[in-house]
Enzyme design. Sequence first.
Site, PDB file in Angstrom:
ATOM      1  N   GLU A 243       0.816  -1.299   0.127  1.00 22.71           N
ATOM      2  CA  GLU A 243       0.042   0.140   0.089  1.00 22.71           C
ATOM      3  C   GLU A 243       1.051   1.092   0.025  1.00 22.71           C
ATOM      4  OE1 GLU A 243      -1.953  -0.426   3.753  1.00 22.71           O
ATOM      5  OE2 GLU A 243      -3.135  -2.149   3.145  1.00 22.71           O
ATOM      6  N   LYS A 245       2.717   4.437   1.432  1.00 16.99           N
ATOM      7  CA  LYS A 245       2.512   5.090   3.023  1.00 16.99           C
ATOM      8  C   LYS A 245       2.444   6.390   2.860  1.00 16.99           C
ATOM      9  CE  LYS A 245       5.370   5.133   6.894  1.00 16.99           C
ATOM     10  NZ  LYS A 245       4.851   6.737   7.257  1.00 16.99           N
ATOM     11  N   ARG A 250      -2.795   9.239  11.579  1.00 14.70           N
ATOM     12  CA  ARG A 250      -3.392   7.830  11.846  1.00 14.70           C
ATOM     13  C   ARG A 250      -4.746   8.055  12.392  1.00 14.70           C
ATOM     14  NH1 ARG A 250      -0.676   2.358  13.101  1.00 14.70           N
ATOM     15  NH2 ARG A 250      -2.170   1.126  13.170  1.00 14.70           N
ATOM     16  N   ARG A 265      -3.190   8.093  16.943  1.00 18.18           N
ATOM     17  CA  ARG A 265      -2.135   7.132  17.060  1.00 18.18           C
ATOM     18  C   ARG A 265      -1.707   6.945  18.601  1.00 18.18           C
ATOM     19  NH1 ARG A 265       1.985   5.240  18.863  1.00 18.18           N
ATOM     20  NH2 ARG A 265       3.852   4.796  17.757  1.00 18.18           N
ATOM     21  N   GLU A 295      -5.361   6.507   7.442  1.00 22.02           N
ATOM     22  CA  GLU A 295      -4.544   7.660   7.651  1.00 22.02           C
ATOM     23  C   GLU A 295      -5.400   8.722   7.032  1.00 22.02           C
ATOM     24  OE1 GLU A 295      -1.730   7.301   8.884  1.00 22.02           O
ATOM     25  OE2 GLU A 295      -0.486   8.872   8.360  1.00 22.02           O
ATOM     26  N   PHE A 335      -7.338   1.614   5.630  1.00 21.11           N
ATOM     27  CA  PHE A 335      -6.315   0.482   5.286  1.00 21.11           C
ATOM     28  C   PHE A 335      -6.664  -0.595   6.188  1.00 21.11           C
ATOM     29  CE2 PHE A 335      -3.519   3.470   7.776  1.00 21.11           C
ATOM     30  CZ  PHE A 335      -3.486   2.605   8.969  1.00 21.11           C
ATOM     31  N   ARG A 410       4.421  -4.048  17.473  1.00 21.40           N
ATOM     32  CA  ARG A 410       5.250  -3.760  16.523  1.00 21.40           C
ATOM     33  C   ARG A 410       5.765  -5.086  15.859  1.00 21.40           C
ATOM     34  NH1 ARG A 410       7.237   1.153  14.737  1.00 21.40           N
ATOM     35  NH2 ARG A 410       6.931   2.352  16.926  1.00 21.40           N
ATOM     36  N   LYS A 416       7.530  -0.821   6.938  1.00 17.98           N
ATOM     37  CA  LYS A 416       7.662   0.428   6.516  1.00 17.98           C
ATOM     38  C   LYS A 416       8.865   0.391   5.583  1.00 17.98           C
ATOM     39  CE  LYS A 416       8.621   2.454  10.886  1.00 17.98           C
ATOM     40  NZ  LYS A 416       7.998   3.024  11.914  1.00 17.98           N
TER      41      LYS A 416
END
Length: 577
Positions: A243, A245, A250, A265, A295, A335, A410, A416
Amino acid sequence: MKFSTLVDYLAQLEATSKRLEMTRILGELFKHADADDIAAIVYLTQERLAPNYEAIEFGMGEALIAQAVTLATGVPLADVKKLYKERGDYGNVAEELSRAKSKKLQVDQVFEKLREIATTSGEGTVEKRVNLLADMLKACSPREARYLLRVPMGRLRLGVGDVTVLDGLSWSETGDKSLRPDLERAYNITSDLGLVAETFKRSGFKGLSKLKIAVGRPIRMELAERAKSAQEIIDRMGECALEPKVDGFRVQAHKDGEKVRLFSRNLEETTEMFPDVADAVRAQLEAKRAIIEGEAIAFDPETGDFRPFQETIQRKRKYGIDEMKETLPLKLLAFDVLWIDGEDVTGVGYKERHERLGELIAEGPGIQLIEQIYVNEPKAIDEFFMTKVEAGLEGIMAKRLDSKYVAGARNFNWMKFKRAYQGHLRDTMDLVVVGYLRGRGQRARFGIGALLCAVYDKKNDRFRTVAKVGSGLTEMEWLEYRNKLDAIALDHPHARVDSKMTPDVWVEPKYVMEVQADEITRSPIHTAGAKGDDPGYALRFPRVTNPNRIDKSPEDATTEHEIISMFEKQSRSEVKG
Ligand code: ATP
């Protein structure tokens, strides 16, 4: 529980700066707490009146506190203020002036009254607040008075972080940290430590698994690891989705019929800030109730082109919102979807979630499904990456096709891949300020010349230093920082800070700044990444690129683990030339 008992524990917590000791004291406190009180106790030890995501402020500044002390003690206002000038803390002032002996107050009464003060509104609010607080002060013993004022004023400064609370809860049952993973999972999907504590107290760790995602209550967001190359993405994921970025904010959007709540976020509520996004969620999301993520990015209403981040960020404001929403409207590029009409879909693979998200979004100007392609070779990744970079984007996101949505994690389910990673160390880091040095030369006249900055050590819930940052701020910004930091200064290192270096002024870890550096080097001066006799890691030529990462709390800063992996990636790219 009696408020005086809680106060005994708060005094013990205040007297230690060792995390293990803190966990043990919290464990004792939680062990003695009733299920009915424990949520309030958790909030109060963190100087809060509600879960983090509820923006309930105490609503009384120093002037009103002084009035309440006068009303409760009969000491003239001028004398109260004079004493405050000497002591610097209304908690101490109230303790000295209070004459009451009774220890009758209960924790739940105190908590309810503080909430009443915070939520009072309408005519006569100020007077009502002063009276409510004065009544409570009258019922407090001197020591209770000290903590009664320190809690809501944010002056406790015990340094009890979320992870320490979770460890303390585990300790209260087992005497060790073994239940932390279960507690953490419950926290990640509810974002409410009080709720987790109460559930744990009522029905043990088995009860935690019954905690579910609920619409209207934010879920801690999944985050991405960094990728260094297209090859690395394929090596780790095999076939995957890509996708763009997008560089905006967020947003986690919760729709419950006509009621919509948006969270950042950092899990702060942003509904009022972004009414256009809330309207779009109401209009375009074809489910009665749902939770989606995306986003939000500003676009030019004339051409439809997306705007750069510097313009999008202008939407982060408390005033002039109606005007901004006309000139700089936001579009939500959706997303992910986490929950649809009562069904938790976080356990469903990413590919299917994406398809279901597509079915949920109706045509309209405010929400759009993010562009997505499937690839299975590095060349295709590089091509997609190049087209996005040429279009002015930061880079791309790669997502593992069968991955669940793991709240608060994470990991390599999301990677990313940014423009910056291709050169040397061009990615920025987000560091927490833990102290400052007065400085020499030019800036000595401001009384601040460099900031001692740290990364977050997630495992041990502490902040370890990685740099002394002395450039990148304007004169105004230095002055602003000095004022902000003086308000949170400490006369000792904070309980969660691990530092070998001693700055002139220690501060609470609170402010996060974005920093860029040329290189990461090994260093005996800093504690980040240091193990036994092995040196830590330090930033070479660090400079501030954004002094206020207001969307990040200290625990969202770059982690110790990330610094080490960036160091390793940097070394590898040096070898390759
Ligand atoms: P992080 O959020 O990972 O701590 P950060 O705030 O510095 O770090 P980045 O490293 O730039 O942010 O990237 C992660 C962020 O990118 C996400 O939190 C999200 O806001 C944003 N983002 C943009 N496009 C996407 C996408 N397609 N999928 C997921 N996140 C995206």
